[in-house]
Write a protein that holds these residues in place. Structure first.
Motif, PDB file in Angstrom:
ATOM      1  N   VAL A 117       0.839  -1.196   0.000  1.00  0.00           N
ATOM      2  CA  VAL A 117       0.000   0.000   0.000  1.00  0.00           C
ATOM      3  C   VAL A 117       0.878   1.252   0.000  1.00  0.00           C
ATOM      4  O   VAL A 117       1.847   1.350   0.755  1.00  0.00           O
ATOM      5  CB  VAL A 117      -0.930   0.002   1.225  1.00  0.00           C
ATOM      6  N   VAL A 130      -4.309   6.325  -3.685  1.00  0.00           N
ATOM      7  CA  VAL A 130      -3.821   5.151  -2.978  1.00  0.00           C
ATOM      8  C   VAL A 130      -3.754   3.994  -3.959  1.00  0.00           C
ATOM      9  O   VAL A 130      -4.634   3.825  -4.808  1.00  0.00           O
ATOM     10  CB  VAL A 130      -4.714   4.796  -1.756  1.00  0.00           C
ATOM     11  N   TRP A 132      -2.356  -0.334  -4.288  1.00  0.00           N
ATOM     12  CA  TRP A 132      -1.939  -1.524  -3.555  1.00  0.00           C
ATOM     13  C   TRP A 132      -1.916  -2.716  -4.500  1.00  0.00           C
ATOM     14  O   TRP A 132      -2.219  -2.588  -5.697  1.00  0.00           O
ATOM     15  CB  TRP A 132      -2.822  -1.775  -2.350  1.00  0.00           C
ATOM     16  N   SER A 213      -6.919  -4.626   4.303  1.00  0.00           N
ATOM     17  CA  SER A 213      -5.524  -4.384   4.672  1.00  0.00           C
ATOM     18  C   SER A 213      -5.445  -4.001   6.138  1.00  0.00           C
ATOM     19  O   SER A 213      -6.456  -3.948   6.847  1.00  0.00           O
ATOM     20  CB  SER A 213      -4.971  -3.232   3.821  1.00  0.00           C
ATOM     21  N   GLU A 303       6.196   0.158   2.752  1.00  0.00           N
ATOM     22  CA  GLU A 303       4.814   0.369   3.167  1.00  0.00           C
ATOM     23  C   GLU A 303       4.661   1.087   4.506  1.00  0.00           C
ATOM     24  O   GLU A 303       3.778   1.953   4.638  1.00  0.00           O
ATOM     25  CB  GLU A 303       4.062  -0.964   3.205  1.00  0.00           C
ATOM     26  N   ALA A 307       2.563   4.082   3.008  1.00  0.00           N
ATOM     27  CA  ALA A 307       1.118   3.986   3.210  1.00  0.00           C
ATOM     28  C   ALA A 307       0.597   5.109   4.091  1.00  0.00           C
ATOM     29  O   ALA A 307      -0.616   5.341   4.150  1.00  0.00           O
ATOM     30  CB  ALA A 307       0.750   2.636   3.818  1.00  0.00           C
TER      31      ALA A 307
END
Length: 573
Positions: A117, A130, A132, A213, A303, A307
């Motif tokens: 992510v 975003v 992923w 997630s 990540e 993220a």
């Protein structure tokens, strides 16, 4: 640091599929080229260093000769040996566990688990992109998000945006390729500067369940309307994964983000080192090939930061394998059609009181090229908006100025525009070192810094051109040699574990021991010169830059090396 867990995992039998498959590829390469095809159950530090040299384009069909002739060979071997717990050799099974442990518990072998992510700016403060991945396809993918609260998250009240899913193809040879799915969407109707929590997911039809997630947080980007806003962005280039020390830099950066108030990260190319930059006919590998699993490991490694903070990227030569297919599919940077932006190759964005222009050193920049047309338009737009966004940063992968032997230089293509539009600072990489370059025109310094009250260099450089920072020291192997004596425009140089001294004579005969003796670091350590930079725009007139070493316990602790820092002071009123 996760490496402290090294000795505790030797009895653990589990290793993630992703790591196991990629290391099996590297094992075959080492067996083919160091042992004439003989199967090996062990790996040595020399094996690893030779392989890294090949990946980074310093090798040839005989990978022993590529790095062994470097004066830094023994230093690199020593640090790799330390990473392996001081062992002269390890079984491949133990080595797999060590690499897997570098990622903590971040890698999931669940093929439906959303992973990798990362978020990025869109050019609109009310949205955040975003992306992923999952190894098996999720139906009806989505992101849920809601303003942060001190109370437990209630996802029933969350906003939701559907995502698109897609994949990409690269040539299929004998090693694994990416067969999963990528997902992309924008979180919309955000309040600029508001902190949010979010999670991504989709429907797992094989198990008839929704998959989610981990929960992440981010802060919506600020409206760029306050020239005196404090803005802090980390910069790095040439980082990679466990080949060699990219994971150390990311680990250090993660620990530093909150402490230093960093709000976003910019990577000036050479992200993954997924390619093998040499022809290897004995292993049926060409210099045009890359390993997609490395892109997955990179995104999993990043990540914890990517993220939660915007992760912005440029492209380098090592990102261009298979026509940059992985880079262009796995990352999506903001586009401004009116400027003539081109995917991740050249684009621009604002963050707070700073304007960033990202260029590609792998595409034409000369008169009449699309990229130069974009650059002129982007600089004109930035100049027109300088009353509210006063600071202008230009980035590309290969250096504009650099005093390392063999460095490409882009001054002849860019300097006129950088000076003409009073760009404040440039950030580049490619050479695996750190160097600061004074403002310069046609090889002549336009302004030297003065010492401020704290004894730190301070540039009063309005109209004199940018300070240039070469920052390719985030993870790739360092075995660079600097020109001696240093050019007048070179302000500070470090690589290979020490600050490079300026010698008033050519240095072709100097050994590594000579240079270390001259520089006299108190606690010499090869990894001391690995790290990243932090650029802080305190207000409309003062900007501060500092390096952060992977060797620091925290950014405030004493390092084996002092590192570099400087100020730029400009008043345009």
């Amino acid at each position: 640091m996760r490496l402290l867990l090294l000795l505790s995992i030797l009895g653990v039998s589990f290793c993630s599929k992703l790591v196991k498959e990629q290391l099996s590829v590297y094992k075959k390469i080492i067996e083919a080229y160091r042992y004439n095809g003989e199967a090996r159950d062990e790996v040595t530090p020399e094996d690893i260093v030779s392989l890294i040299g090949l990946v980074e384009g310093n090798g040839s069909e005989n990978i022993d000769n590529s790095i062994d002739q470097s004066i830094f060979h023994d230093l690199i071997i020593s640090d790799v040996r330390n990473l392996l717990g001081g062992k002269e050799s390890l079984s491949w099974g133990v080595f797999e566990k060590i690499v897997d442990t570098l990622y903590g518990n971040q890698i999931s072998d669940d093929p439906y688990m959303p992973q990798e992510v990362h978020i990025s700016l869109t050019g609109d403060s009310t949205t955040m992109k975003v992306m992923w991945a999952s190894m098996e396809s999720l139906e009806n993918p989505f992101v849920q998000y809601l303003p942060n609260s001190r109370f437990a998250l209630n996802w029933d009240n969350a906003a939701k945006q559907d995502a698109v899913s897609f994949t990409y193809e690269v040539p299929q040879k004998w090693w694994p390729v990416f067969t999963g799915k990528l997902y992309e969407t924008d979180m919309q109707s955000l309040t600029p500067g508001q902190k949010y929590s979010y999670r991504v997911g989709g429907f797992d039809s094989a198990n008839n369940t929704l998959r989610y997630s981990k929960d992440f947080t981010f802060t919506a980007s600020p409206i760029s309307n306050n020239p005196n806003r404090r803005t802090s962005i980390a910069t790095l280039a040439d980082h990679g994964t466990f080949m060699l020390f990219g994971f150390l830099t990311v680990d250090k950066l993660e620990k530093t983000m909150k402490e230093m108030g960093i709000e976003a990260v910019f990577v000036a190319g050479d992200l993954s080192y997924a390619g093998i930059d040499a022809d290897m006919p004995r292993a049926n590998i060409t210099s045009a090939d890359e390993f997609e699993h490395i892109w997955d490991l990179l995104a999993i490694q990043n990540e914890p930061i990517a993220a939660n903070y915007p992760w912005m990227v440029g492209n380098g030569n090592h990102d261009m394998f298979y026509d940059a297919t992985a880079l262009l599919n796995r990352y999506k940077m903001p586009q401004t059609p009116a400027l003539g932006t081109e995917s991740n190759f050249w684009y621009a964005f604002d963050y707070g009181n700073s304007h960033w222009i990202s260029l590609s050193s792998e595409h034409p920049l000369g008169e009449g090229s699309p990229q130069r047309s974009f650059l002129v338009k982007a600089l004109e737009a930035a100049t027109a908006n300088r009353a509210v966004v006063p600071w202008v940063v230009v980035t590309l992968h290969k250096p504009i100025y650099c005093s390392a032997d063999g460095s490409p230089l882009f001054a002849s293509q860019l300097e006129e525009l950088l000076l003409g539009y009073d760009v404040d600072i440039t950030v580049t990489g490619h050479m695996h070192l750190y160097e600061r370059v004074h403002p310069v025109q046609e090889g002549k310094v336009t302004v030297f810094p003065v010492k401020n009250g704290a004894g730190v260099d301070e540039y009063h450089s309005l109209g004199r051109g940018p300070v240039h920072v070469v920052q390719g020291h985030a993870g790739a192997m360092q075995f660079e040699r600097f020109q001696q004596p240093a050019p007048e425009w070179s302000a500070f140089r470090m690589a290979n574990g020490f600050i490079t001294p300026n010698i008033s004579r050519p240095s072709k005969g100097d050994t590594i021991e000579d240079l270390i003796s001259i520089s006299k670091p108190e606690n010499f350590k090869y990894t001391s010169t690995y790290g990243f930079g932090v650029m802080t725009f305190y207000n409309a007139t003062h900007m501060h830059f500092t390096t952060v070493s992977d060797a620091h316990k925290t950014s405030k602790d004493a390092s084996p090396l002092p590192g570099d820092e400087f100020w730029i002071v400009k008043s345009r009123i």
